[in-house]
Design a protein around this motif. Structure first.
Motif, PDB file in Angstrom:
ATOM      1  N   ASN A 202       0.802  -1.211   0.000  1.00 41.19           N
ATOM      2  CA  ASN A 202       0.000   0.000   0.000  1.00 41.19           C
ATOM      3  C   ASN A 202       0.839   1.267   0.000  1.00 41.19           C
ATOM      4  O   ASN A 202       0.440   2.273  -0.595  1.00 41.19           O
ATOM      5  CB  ASN A 202      -0.977   0.002   1.171  1.00 41.19           C
ATOM      6  CG  ASN A 202      -2.221   0.813   0.880  1.00 41.19           C
ATOM      7  OD1 ASN A 202      -2.667   1.597   1.702  1.00 41.19           O
ATOM      8  ND2 ASN A 202      -2.798   0.650  -0.313  1.00 41.19           N
ATOM      9  N   TYR A 228      -4.729   5.015   8.605  1.00 40.61           N
ATOM     10  CA  TYR A 228      -4.397   6.154   7.747  1.00 40.61           C
ATOM     11  C   TYR A 228      -3.093   6.793   8.216  1.00 40.61           C
ATOM     12  O   TYR A 228      -2.146   6.972   7.439  1.00 40.61           O
ATOM     13  CB  TYR A 228      -5.572   7.137   7.785  1.00 40.61           C
ATOM     14  CG  TYR A 228      -5.445   8.426   6.999  1.00 40.61           C
ATOM     15  CD1 TYR A 228      -4.466   8.642   6.039  1.00 40.61           C
ATOM     16  CD2 TYR A 228      -6.370   9.452   7.217  1.00 40.61           C
ATOM     17  CE1 TYR A 228      -4.390   9.836   5.330  1.00 40.61           C
ATOM     18  CE2 TYR A 228      -6.305  10.644   6.511  1.00 40.61           C
ATOM     19  CZ  TYR A 228      -5.312  10.846   5.579  1.00 40.61           C
ATOM     20  OH  TYR A 228      -5.241  12.029   4.884  1.00 40.61           O
ATOM     21  N   TYR A 322      -9.396   7.734  -0.310  1.00 41.43           N
ATOM     22  CA  TYR A 322     -10.400   6.849   0.254  1.00 41.43           C
ATOM     23  C   TYR A 322      -9.744   5.515   0.591  1.00 41.43           C
ATOM     24  O   TYR A 322      -8.838   5.045  -0.108  1.00 41.43           O
ATOM     25  CB  TYR A 322     -11.520   6.618  -0.757  1.00 41.43           C
ATOM     26  CG  TYR A 322     -12.474   5.515  -0.377  1.00 41.43           C
ATOM     27  CD1 TYR A 322     -13.578   5.766   0.420  1.00 41.43           C
ATOM     28  CD2 TYR A 322     -12.256   4.198  -0.812  1.00 41.43           C
ATOM     29  CE1 TYR A 322     -14.455   4.750   0.776  1.00 41.43           C
ATOM     30  CE2 TYR A 322     -13.123   3.176  -0.458  1.00 41.43           C
ATOM     31  CZ  TYR A 322     -14.227   3.454   0.333  1.00 41.43           C
ATOM     32  OH  TYR A 322     -15.075   2.449   0.692  1.00 41.43           O
ATOM     33  N   GLY A 323     -10.236   4.910   1.648  1.00 43.47           N
ATOM     34  CA  GLY A 323      -9.766   3.586   2.003  1.00 43.47           C
ATOM     35  C   GLY A 323     -10.444   3.096   3.254  1.00 43.47           C
ATOM     36  O   GLY A 323     -11.376   3.723   3.770  1.00 43.47           O
ATOM     37  N   MET A 327      -8.150  -2.441   3.817  1.00 47.33           N
ATOM     38  CA  MET A 327      -7.346  -2.290   2.589  1.00 47.33           C
ATOM     39  C   MET A 327      -6.021  -1.582   2.878  1.00 47.33           C
ATOM     40  O   MET A 327      -5.408  -1.031   1.975  1.00 47.33           O
ATOM     41  CB  MET A 327      -8.151  -1.539   1.516  1.00 47.33           C
ATOM     42  CG  MET A 327      -9.359  -2.309   1.029  1.00 47.33           C
ATOM     43  SD  MET A 327     -10.145  -1.644  -0.448  1.00 47.33           S
ATOM     44  CE  MET A 327     -10.864  -0.127   0.162  1.00 47.33           C
ATOM     45  N   PRO A 329      -4.552   1.406   4.115  1.00 51.43           N
ATOM     46  CA  PRO A 329      -5.976   1.464   3.813  1.00 51.43           C
ATOM     47  C   PRO A 329      -6.329   1.953   2.405  1.00 51.43           C
ATOM     48  O   PRO A 329      -7.476   1.932   2.022  1.00 51.43           O
ATOM     49  CB  PRO A 329      -6.441   2.527   4.802  1.00 51.43           C
ATOM     50  CG  PRO A 329      -5.320   3.534   4.776  1.00 51.43           C
ATOM     51  CD  PRO A 329      -4.059   2.734   4.548  1.00 51.43           C
ATOM     52  N   VAL A 330      -5.372   2.447   1.602  1.00 53.42           N
ATOM     53  CA  VAL A 330      -5.721   3.273   0.443  1.00 53.42           C
ATOM     54  C   VAL A 330      -6.125   2.439  -0.777  1.00 53.42           C
ATOM     55  O   VAL A 330      -5.382   1.555  -1.207  1.00 53.42           O
ATOM     56  CB  VAL A 330      -4.547   4.192   0.032  1.00 53.42           C
ATOM     57  CG1 VAL A 330      -4.969   5.120  -1.115  1.00 53.42           C
ATOM     58  CG2 VAL A 330      -4.067   5.016   1.215  1.00 53.42           C
ATOM     59  N   SER A 331      -7.285   2.755  -1.344  1.00 51.75           N
ATOM     60  CA  SER A 331      -7.685   2.170  -2.621  1.00 51.75           C
ATOM     61  C   SER A 331      -7.860   3.235  -3.698  1.00 51.75           C
ATOM     62  O   SER A 331      -7.710   2.943  -4.880  1.00 51.75           O
ATOM     63  CB  SER A 331      -8.997   1.388  -2.474  1.00 51.75           C
ATOM     64  OG  SER A 331     -10.054   2.244  -2.096  1.00 51.75           O
ATOM     65  N   THR A 333      -7.361   7.693  -4.617  1.00 48.33           N
ATOM     66  CA  THR A 333      -6.998   9.054  -4.243  1.00 48.33           C
ATOM     67  C   THR A 333      -6.933   9.906  -5.501  1.00 48.33           C
ATOM     68  O   THR A 333      -6.807   9.391  -6.615  1.00 48.33           O
ATOM     69  CB  THR A 333      -5.655   9.110  -3.484  1.00 48.33           C
ATOM     70  OG1 THR A 333      -5.455  10.423  -2.970  1.00 48.33           O
ATOM     71  CG2 THR A 333      -4.492   8.735  -4.381  1.00 48.33           C
ATOM     72  N   CYS A 381     -13.609  -3.945  -3.818  1.00 51.63           N
ATOM     73  CA  CYS A 381     -12.217  -3.734  -4.241  1.00 51.63           C
ATOM     74  C   CYS A 381     -11.385  -5.002  -4.047  1.00 51.63           C
ATOM     75  O   CYS A 381     -11.617  -5.786  -3.118  1.00 51.63           O
ATOM     76  CB  CYS A 381     -11.574  -2.603  -3.435  1.00 51.63           C
ATOM     77  SG  CYS A 381     -12.251  -0.960  -3.764  1.00 51.63           S
ATOM     78  N   ASN A 385      -3.256  -5.144  -1.245  1.00 48.95           N
ATOM     79  CA  ASN A 385      -3.393  -4.468   0.037  1.00 48.95           C
ATOM     80  C   ASN A 385      -4.598  -4.948   0.835  1.00 48.95           C
ATOM     81  O   ASN A 385      -4.788  -4.529   1.982  1.00 48.95           O
ATOM     82  CB  ASN A 385      -3.506  -2.964  -0.176  1.00 48.95           C
ATOM     83  CG  ASN A 385      -4.557  -2.596  -1.206  1.00 48.95           C
ATOM     84  OD1 ASN A 385      -4.702  -3.265  -2.221  1.00 48.95           O
ATOM     85  ND2 ASN A 385      -5.298  -1.523  -0.960  1.00 48.95           N
ATOM     86  N   THR A 409     -17.003  -2.984   0.597  1.00 46.70           N
ATOM     87  CA  THR A 409     -16.656  -1.807   1.396  1.00 46.70           C
ATOM     88  C   THR A 409     -17.826  -1.279   2.204  1.00 46.70           C
ATOM     89  O   THR A 409     -17.624  -0.561   3.187  1.00 46.70           O
ATOM     90  CB  THR A 409     -16.144  -0.658   0.508  1.00 46.70           C
ATOM     91  OG1 THR A 409     -17.229  -0.158  -0.294  1.00 46.70           O
ATOM     92  CG2 THR A 409     -14.993  -1.116  -0.375  1.00 46.70           C
TER      93      THR A 409
END
Length: 526
Positions: A202, A228, A322-323, A327, A329-331, A333, A381, A385, A409
């Motif tokens: 990630n 985050y 966003y996440g 994940m 956490p990021v999926s 941006t 998703c 990650n 999600t």
């Protein structure tokens, strides 16, 4: 249809997080400042940090902790958090991070659920930490108090133990690195099993869209115990050899002082901090000229608020991502420099990421349109990650991750022809009024655009006729005078009739988690 990131996949090395972050340090890197203690100004170089990490790994191993053991870290953002976190991982230990605001009962629940054999904390949090430790039967010497407390080992004891870092061999794809706790889309908090590979992946997935440099200075007010702050801020900054300035809690005046004095360049924030920067008089007087990027995450960040921040930071890019913990956490941006994308969008899929948008009622997939915006649907998703699963909860894991590896999600999104995603709301937070879906985030964004409203939240509550109606909780700006009728008329003038706010309650504060999410359950119970 499966939606792919527009960015080429990035290569993910098969290494532990420690090797990924620290093995490639150069002689020049060793002298760079890694961490600054915001309140005192004390600095730690990358060379000193790596030495501390190695020493702590040796100390924990010497105390009997073995690869696969779980140790809890219950600590605000201080430099020692960075060293202890990575020292534990260096020794092959899994870290379960506990919210610094947790009560003794909440600490006990997480210690018991995670199977933690030790707890690391600070003296300010010792009452809750000790209460939790006592409840699960942890011995007194299993509670490490970093800044010292009678009868407990401290950071100095660990750093001076003199034990060499253990020789640990682990499989990054399966060995658990961290165990944060998340409610996911439903239910009580569950242990999210994230591997070393999840975390390494990630950081690399986020890097093309959120590029950092060794010259960047980043105030760390987002809690490291939250995914985050852990991945995007702490680990992302360490990977790029940036400087992190720790702040143990959010105080606007102190935050603005750090930004000005340290010439901060990148601000990772949650929407409440963005709101303060945009609207508070103190921010209007602060020197924010060094900031080149503000990125918001963890909660909805609408284009109206983004525009207000842009007025305060005209020289900076203002983006959001966003996440979720599941994940790493990021999926998604908004890539830096993509000014053509709406700041109200959560952006594009990061590299190596796949997504589907499905109708929550029928399960049918919703396609990306050739032009315009898609119909709304739940976001799913998949990527390197995505978590292994929930600790000890196979049913919740099966309910959350599909057989082909896509994570539910629980968020309702739309996607446009350019591949930009927009969050409509959380599936479980949608208000149903006379059969229509009313997204609270949309009404909250509208309320926050009112110049006399400092903060707001909207939840669904039952009315006397058995309907669920939107109720607004409103914090009035200093010196302003608003009535409930004023608020309802303001909203009614700008939304479809079924979206109108039907009830208003004025309050002094909107309850939020440390990550900035509105605690709607508390509001519904009010």
């Amino acid at each position: 249809m499966v939606i792919r990131s527009p960015h080429p996949d990035v290569e993910i090395p098969d290494v532990s997080l420690y090797d990924f972050l620290f093995a490639s340090l150069t002689e020049a890197d060793l002298a760079r400042t890694a961490v600054v203690d915001g309140p005192t100004g004390a600095t730690t170089s990358y060379g000193e940090l790596r030495a501390q990490v190695d020493a702590l790994a040796g100390a924990f191993a010497a105390r009997g902790h073995r690869p696969g053991d779980v140790v809890a870290l219950h600590c605000p953002n201080v430099p020692a958090f960075v060293a202890v976190f990575h020292g534990l991982l260096r020794a092959g230990i899994t870290v379960t991070t506990i919210n610094a605001l947790a009560s003794g009962a909440e600490v006990a629940k997480q210690l018991a659920a995670s199977g933690a054999t030790a707890l690391v904390t600070v003296s300010a949090l010792l009452p809750a930490a000790q209460g939790g430790a006592d409840a699960v039967g942890l011995a007194r010497d299993a509670v490490v108090v970093l800044d010292g407390a009678e009868g407990h080992p401290g950071l100095r004891d660990l750093l001076t133990a003199g034990a060499p870092a253990p020789d640990v061999t682990l499989d990054p794809a399966t060995h658990l690195a961290v165990l944060p706790y998340s409610s996911g889309t439903t239910g009580l908090p569950k242990g999210v099993m994230l591997t070393h590979r999840n975390l390494v992946a990630n950081v690399l997935q986020a890097e093309p869209f959120i590029p950092l440099t060794p010259d960047d200075v980043i105030p760390a007010v987002l809690p490291f115990f939250h995914i985050y702050g852990m991945t995007v801020l702490m680990n992302g900054a360490l990977y790029q050899r940036s400087t992190v300035v720790t702040l143990p809690r959010f105080d606007l005046a102190e935050y603005l002082r750090v930004v000005a004095e340290h010439r901060a360049t990148v601000l990772f924030v949650a929407p409440p901090i963005a709101l303060a920067v945009a609207k508070h008089p103190l921010a209007a007087q602060a020197d924010l000229s060094s900031v080149r990027l503000m990125m918001s995450g963890a909660a909805p960040f609408d284009e109206h608020l983004a525009a207000l921040v842009g007025e305060r930071l005209p020289q900076a890019s203002v983006t959001q991502g966003y996440g979720m913990s599941e994940m790493s956490p990021v999926s998604h941006t908004i890539p830096v420099g993509r000014d053509d994308l709406s700041p109200g969008s959560i952006g594009l899929l990061v590299p190596n990421m796949l997504a589907r948008v499905v109708d929550p009622a029928t399960g049918e997939e919703i396609d990306v349109p050739a032009e315009g915006m898609s119909a709304p649907g739940e976001l799913l998703c998949a990527g390197p990650n995505v978590m292994v699963g929930y600790l000890g909860d196979e049913q919740s894991t099966r309910d959350t991750i599909t057989a082909d590896g896509f994570l539910h999600t629980g968020d309702i999104v739309t996607v446009d022809a350019d591949g930009a995603f927009y969050v409509v709301d959380r599936l479980k937070e949608l208000i149903k009024y006379k059969g229509y879906q009313v997204p609270p985030a949309e009404l909250e964004a509208l309320l926050l655009a009112h110049p006399q409203i400092a903060d707001a939240a909207v939840v669904g509550v039952p009315d006397g006729a058995g309907e669920e109606v939107p109720k607004a909780f409103v914090v009035v700006a200093d010196g302003a005078a608003l009535t409930a009728d004023d608020v309802m008329a303001y909203v009614a003038a700008q939304v479809a009739p079924y979206k109108k706010v039907r009830l208003v309650e004025f309050t002094h504060v909107i309850p939020k988690s440390a990550a900035g999410k509105i605690l709607r359950k508390e509001l519904r119970a009010a």
